[in-house]
Design a protein around this motif. Structure first.
Motif, mmCIF file in Angstrom:
data_model
loop_
_atom_site.group_PDB
_atom_site.id
_atom_site.type_symbol
_atom_site.label_atom_id
_atom_site.label_comp_id
_atom_site.label_asym_id
_atom_site.label_seq_id
_atom_site.Cartn_x
_atom_site.Cartn_y
_atom_site.Cartn_z
ATOM 1 N N PHE A 114 0.847 -1.189 0.000
ATOM 2 C CA PHE A 114 0.000 0.000 0.000
ATOM 3 C C PHE A 114 0.880 1.235 0.000
ATOM 4 O O PHE A 114 1.816 1.336 0.803
ATOM 5 C CB PHE A 114 -0.895 0.036 1.255
ATOM 6 N N ASP A 115 0.602 2.177 -0.892
ATOM 7 C CA ASP A 115 1.278 3.474 -0.865
ATOM 8 C C ASP A 115 0.721 4.252 0.312
ATOM 9 O O ASP A 115 -0.486 4.476 0.401
ATOM 10 C CB ASP A 115 1.038 4.255 -2.157
ATOM 11 N N ALA A 116 1.620 4.670 1.230
ATOM 12 C CA ALA A 116 1.166 5.320 2.461
ATOM 13 C C ALA A 116 1.508 6.797 2.520
ATOM 14 O O ALA A 116 1.200 7.450 3.507
ATOM 15 C CB ALA A 116 1.769 4.603 3.671
ATOM 16 N N GLY A 117 2.119 7.345 1.496
ATOM 17 C CA GLY A 117 2.451 8.761 1.483
ATOM 18 C C GLY A 117 3.894 8.988 1.052
ATOM 19 O O GLY A 117 4.643 8.046 0.821
ATOM 20 N N GLY A 153 -6.003 -3.435 14.057
ATOM 21 C CA GLY A 153 -5.715 -4.827 14.392
ATOM 22 C C GLY A 153 -4.534 -5.438 13.680
ATOM 23 O O GLY A 153 -4.285 -6.636 13.809
ATOM 24 N N ALA A 154 -3.789 -4.650 12.924
ATOM 25 C CA ALA A 154 -2.581 -5.172 12.280
ATOM 26 C C ALA A 154 -1.522 -5.437 13.346
ATOM 27 O O ALA A 154 -1.542 -4.851 14.430
ATOM 28 C CB ALA A 154 -2.045 -4.175 11.247
ATOM 29 N N ARG A 155 -0.583 -6.302 13.003
ATOM 30 C CA ARG A 155 0.514 -6.639 13.900
ATOM 31 C C ARG A 155 1.820 -6.317 13.186
ATOM 32 O O ARG A 155 1.999 -6.675 12.016
ATOM 33 C CB ARG A 155 0.420 -8.132 14.209
ATOM 34 N N PRO A 156 2.769 -5.618 13.836
ATOM 35 C CA PRO A 156 4.038 -5.301 13.170
ATOM 36 C C PRO A 156 4.885 -6.556 12.970
ATOM 37 O O PRO A 156 4.960 -7.407 13.860
ATOM 38 C CB PRO A 156 4.716 -4.330 14.131
ATOM 39 N N LEU A 157 5.492 -6.660 11.781
ATOM 40 C CA LEU A 157 6.417 -7.750 11.487
ATOM 41 C C LEU A 157 7.840 -7.242 11.315
ATOM 42 O O LEU A 157 8.777 -7.874 11.762
ATOM 43 C CB LEU A 157 5.991 -8.510 10.221
ATOM 44 N N LYS A 165 15.460 1.043 3.283
ATOM 45 C CA LYS A 165 14.174 0.486 2.866
ATOM 46 C C LYS A 165 13.129 1.594 2.891
ATOM 47 O O LYS A 165 13.192 2.489 3.725
ATOM 48 C CB LYS A 165 13.727 -0.629 3.807
ATOM 49 N N ASP A 166 12.172 1.511 2.000
ATOM 50 C CA ASP A 166 11.100 2.500 1.954
ATOM 51 C C ASP A 166 9.752 1.872 2.301
ATOM 52 O O ASP A 166 8.717 2.276 1.801
ATOM 53 C CB ASP A 166 11.052 3.181 0.588
ATOM 54 N N PHE A 167 9.768 0.863 3.170
ATOM 55 C CA PHE A 167 8.528 0.182 3.538
ATOM 56 C C PHE A 167 8.644 -0.398 4.938
ATOM 57 O O PHE A 167 9.738 -0.584 5.467
ATOM 58 C CB PHE A 167 8.197 -0.946 2.553
ATOM 59 N N ARG A 168 7.475 -0.675 5.514
ATOM 60 C CA ARG A 168 7.350 -1.368 6.792
ATOM 61 C C ARG A 168 6.372 -2.514 6.600
ATOM 62 O O ARG A 168 5.398 -2.387 5.863
ATOM 63 C CB ARG A 168 6.853 -0.420 7.876
ATOM 64 N N VAL A 169 6.615 -3.614 7.286
ATOM 65 C CA VAL A 169 5.836 -4.832 7.074
ATOM 66 C C VAL A 169 4.963 -5.122 8.298
ATOM 67 O O VAL A 169 5.427 -5.041 9.435
ATOM 68 C CB VAL A 169 6.763 -6.037 6.801
ATOM 69 N N PHE A 192 1.531 -7.539 4.802
ATOM 70 C CA PHE A 192 1.312 -6.416 3.887
ATOM 71 C C PHE A 192 2.284 -5.321 4.249
ATOM 72 O O PHE A 192 2.811 -5.280 5.365
ATOM 73 C CB PHE A 192 -0.148 -5.920 3.891
ATOM 74 N N CYS A 193 2.555 -4.445 3.291
ATOM 75 C CA CYS A 193 3.531 -3.382 3.503
ATOM 76 C C CYS A 193 2.883 -2.016 3.364
ATOM 77 O O CYS A 193 2.035 -1.805 2.498
ATOM 78 C CB CYS A 193 4.677 -3.467 2.482
#
Length: 131
Positions: free
Chosen positions: A77-80, A97-101, A110-114, A123-124
């Motif tokens: 997902f593009d987040a900004g 309800g997401a959980r950080p990975l 890196k330009d993302f978080r999982v 998902f990222c």
């Protein structure tokens, strides 16, 4: 080369199709079509059609393990265009309800978080570079 066919749905197996469709609707928009709890469709505005179906004995994917069940697939997902935008999106998905990975940007490499959705699919949230 002409395509043979076009993608109709990206389908996610899960224990609760209605709940997972509502989770992704809160992130990406759209309204889940919940007439049949065994097959719930979410048309993401200006995006793909996601479908959700129950899977008896569902086992969530494991990220980043490739030796057992792996991640299978993931959604980006593009987040900004800034880390502040991604931070704000992160707060929202965690509240849903997401959980950080994996939140480590490796010093800006890196330009993302999982994250994992409530059913365990990775998902990222991605930062869109400006320019």
């Amino acid at each position: 080369m002409a395509p043979v066919a076009r993608i109709r749905n990206v389908v996610l197996d899960c224990p609760d199709p209605v709940a997972l469709a509502r989770f992704y609707a809160a992130i990406a928009g759209g309204t889940p079509q919940e007439e049949d709890p065994e097959w719930v469709v979410l048309q993401v505005p200006s995006g793909p059609r996601l479908a959700f179906q129950p899977s008896p004995g569902y086992t969530p994917p494991e990220w980043p393990r490739a030796d057992r069940n792996g991640q299978q697939f993931h959604l980006d997902f593009d987040a900004g265009s800034s880390w502040a935008d991604v931070d704000a999106a992160q707060e929202k998905v965690l509240a849903l309800g997401a959980r950080p990975l994996d939140l480590d940007d490796q010093g800006g490499k890196k330009d993302f978080r999982v994250f994992a959705d409530p059913a365990g699919h990775p998902f990222c949230l991605c930062m869109i570079p400006e320019g």
